[in-house]
Design a protein around this motif. Structure first.
Motif, PDB file in Angstrom:
ATOM      1  N   ALA A  69       0.832  -1.205   0.000  1.00 45.26           N
ATOM      2  CA  ALA A  69       0.000   0.000   0.000  1.00 45.26           C
ATOM      3  C   ALA A  69       0.867   1.257   0.000  1.00 45.26           C
ATOM      4  O   ALA A  69       0.571   2.228  -0.715  1.00 45.26           O
ATOM      5  N   LEU A  70       1.944   1.248   0.764  1.00 49.81           N
ATOM      6  CA  LEU A  70       2.832   2.422   0.801  1.00 49.81           C
ATOM      7  C   LEU A  70       3.569   2.609  -0.522  1.00 49.81           C
ATOM      8  O   LEU A  70       3.737   3.750  -0.987  1.00 49.81           O
ATOM      9  N   VAL A  71       3.986   1.521  -1.141  1.00 47.61           N
ATOM     10  CA  VAL A  71       4.644   1.624  -2.454  1.00 47.61           C
ATOM     11  C   VAL A  71       3.670   2.173  -3.477  1.00 47.61           C
ATOM     12  O   VAL A  71       4.005   3.072  -4.267  1.00 47.61           O
ATOM     13  N   LEU A  72       2.448   1.676  -3.468  1.00 45.70           N
ATOM     14  CA  LEU A  72       1.444   2.157  -4.413  1.00 45.70           C
ATOM     15  C   LEU A  72       1.101   3.623  -4.157  1.00 45.70           C
ATOM     16  O   LEU A  72       0.927   4.403  -5.102  1.00 45.70           O
ATOM     17  N   LEU A  73       1.029   3.996  -2.893  1.00 49.40           N
ATOM     18  CA  LEU A  73       0.789   5.401  -2.554  1.00 49.40           C
ATOM     19  C   LEU A  73       1.927   6.269  -3.095  1.00 49.40           C
ATOM     20  O   LEU A  73       1.682   7.331  -3.678  1.00 49.40           O
ATOM     21  N   ALA A  74       3.156   5.814  -2.940  1.00 48.41           N
ATOM     22  CA  ALA A  74       4.308   6.556  -3.472  1.00 48.41           C
ATOM     23  C   ALA A  74       4.215   6.675  -4.992  1.00 48.41           C
ATOM     24  O   ALA A  74       4.516   7.737  -5.559  1.00 48.41           O
ATOM     25  N   MET A  75       3.776   5.610  -5.645  1.00 44.71           N
ATOM     26  CA  MET A  75       3.625   5.651  -7.099  1.00 44.71           C
ATOM     27  C   MET A  75       2.588   6.697  -7.508  1.00 44.71           C
ATOM     28  O   MET A  75       2.805   7.464  -8.446  1.00 44.71           O
ATOM     29  N   TRP A  76       1.453   6.733  -6.808  1.00 42.52           N
ATOM     30  CA  TRP A  76       0.406   7.699  -7.125  1.00 42.52           C
ATOM     31  C   TRP A  76       0.874   9.125  -6.845  1.00 42.52           C
ATOM     32  O   TRP A  76       0.590  10.038  -7.634  1.00 42.52           O
ATOM     33  N   LEU A  77       1.575   9.326  -5.748  1.00 39.22           N
ATOM     34  CA  LEU A  77       2.088  10.669  -5.448  1.00 39.22           C
ATOM     35  C   LEU A  77       3.085  11.118  -6.506  1.00 39.22           C
ATOM     36  O   LEU A  77       3.031  12.263  -6.975  1.00 39.22           O
ATOM     37  N   TYR A  78       3.977  10.233  -6.896  1.00 40.71           N
ATOM     38  CA  TYR A  78       4.959  10.535  -7.931  1.00 40.71           C
ATOM     39  C   TYR A  78       4.255  10.901  -9.241  1.00 40.71           C
ATOM     40  O   TYR A  78       4.567  11.915  -9.873  1.00 40.71           O
ATOM     41  N   PHE A  79       3.289  10.073  -9.640  1.00 38.89           N
ATOM     42  CA  PHE A  79       2.547  10.312 -10.875  1.00 38.89           C
ATOM     43  C   PHE A  79       1.768  11.625 -10.802  1.00 38.89           C
ATOM     44  O   PHE A  79       1.790  12.428 -11.734  1.00 38.89           O
ATOM     45  N   ALA A  80       1.093  11.851  -9.692  1.00 37.17           N
ATOM     46  CA  ALA A  80       0.299  13.077  -9.534  1.00 37.17           C
ATOM     47  C   ALA A  80       1.181  14.307  -9.597  1.00 37.17           C
ATOM     48  O   ALA A  80       0.832  15.298 -10.264  1.00 37.17           O
ATOM     49  N   LEU A  81       2.308  14.274  -8.922  1.00 34.77           N
ATOM     50  CA  LEU A  81       3.219  15.429  -8.954  1.00 34.77           C
ATOM     51  C   LEU A  81       3.752  15.669 -10.363  1.00 34.77           C
ATOM     52  O   LEU A  81       3.850  16.821 -10.810  1.00 34.77           O
TER      53      LEU A  81
END
Length: 112
Positions: free
Chosen positions: A94-106
């Motif tokens: 979940a934390l890795v996926l959250l990091a992926m979404w944050l990276y993509f969103a930014l």
């Protein structure tokens, strides 16, 4: 309408989904089913957006592999994974996926 304006509500909804997944984690037996369906769906959605928008870079690919490996541990498919390790694997995925979404969103919102 700009791409940023279209994607902003998607990013807000993804944030809400993560908040609810972490909040319900361990609160009830029914939360377990929601967790399992939530993470893969968010992963597929991210990849489905990143590919046509040409934002599936090396960071997304590497984090995707980390996500997949943690999902294998969470599913108990790797030898020796007990209940505690599986729970930690879910949190890690979940934390890795959250990091992926944050990276993509930014990248999308700041046009990087």
């Amino acid at each position: 309408m700009s791409l940023t304006m279209v994607l902003l509500p998607v990013f807000v909804e993804v944030g809400l989904t993560f908040a609810l997944l972490f909040w319900t984690k361990g609160r009830a037996k029914t939360a377990e089913a929601a967790e399992e369906f939530g993470l893969p769906t968010l992963f597929y959605a991210l990849i489905a957006l990143a590919l046509p928008l040409r934002h599936a870079d090396l960071a997304i690919v590497l984090l995707s592999w980390v996500f997949v490996v943690t999902r294998f541990v969470n599913a108990g498919l790797l030898r020796g994974a007990d209940g505690r390790q599986r729970s930690l694997a879910w949190t890690a995925s979940a934390l890795v996926l959250l990091a992926m979404w944050l990276y993509f969103a930014l990248k999308m919102l700041l046009l990087l």
